[in-house]
Design a protein around this motif. Structure first.
Motif: not given
Length: 142
Positions: A72-86
């Motif tokens: 598993x990969x856990x991602x937590x956004x601290x600042x700014x933004x990211x766009x992802x598709x799955x």
């Protein structure tokens, strides 16, 4: 209580403290990020990894569809933004305070980031390979 574990054994994990000012930068997967190692891989014997990914500049093009070899990969956004598709059709812009748990082997694509994005990323186990892949049926290649 005296703080003893009552005969139970502790997992082979060491206390580690990472300070922003001294945590080393390490080589990472993407040229547009720099990666700050938080010492978790060393402290857990590789069972877990924790890094902060900071933008050097915003993405100029999507990463392309890929998978990670991990549980598993856990991602937590601290600042700014990211766009992802799955691969399941989920697509979104994730902003500060948003978190994602991505199962290992799940196809995904980073579409864009802000110029100031900062992300906490954990993986289990620590070593996490990345493999490019074809897009899921009905989805475009980056």
């Amino acid at each position: 209580m005296d703080g003893s574990t009552s005969g139970a054994t502790r997992p082979d994990i060491r206390l580690t403290i990472a300070r922003k000012a001294t945590a080393p930068y390490v080589k990472g997967r993407r040229a547009f990020f720099r990666y700050r190692d938080l010492g978790v891989s060393d402290a857990t014997g590789g069972r877990m990894r924790a890094q902060v990914m900071e933008a050097i500049a915003g993405m100029t093009e999507p990463t392309g569809w890929h998978t990670h070899q991990c549980e598993a990969q856990f991602v937590y956004v601290l600042k700014g933004w990211v766009e992802l598709e799955f691969e399941d059709g989920t697509r979104g812009r994730f902003e500060p305070g948003d978190a994602l748990l991505i199962p290992g082997g799940m196809k995904h694509n980073e579409i864009a980031t802000s110029d100031d994005v900062e992300i906490l990323e954990l993986s289990v186990p620590g070593p996490m390979g990345t493999t490019p892949c074809d897009p899921p049926p009905g989805m475009a290649q980056a």
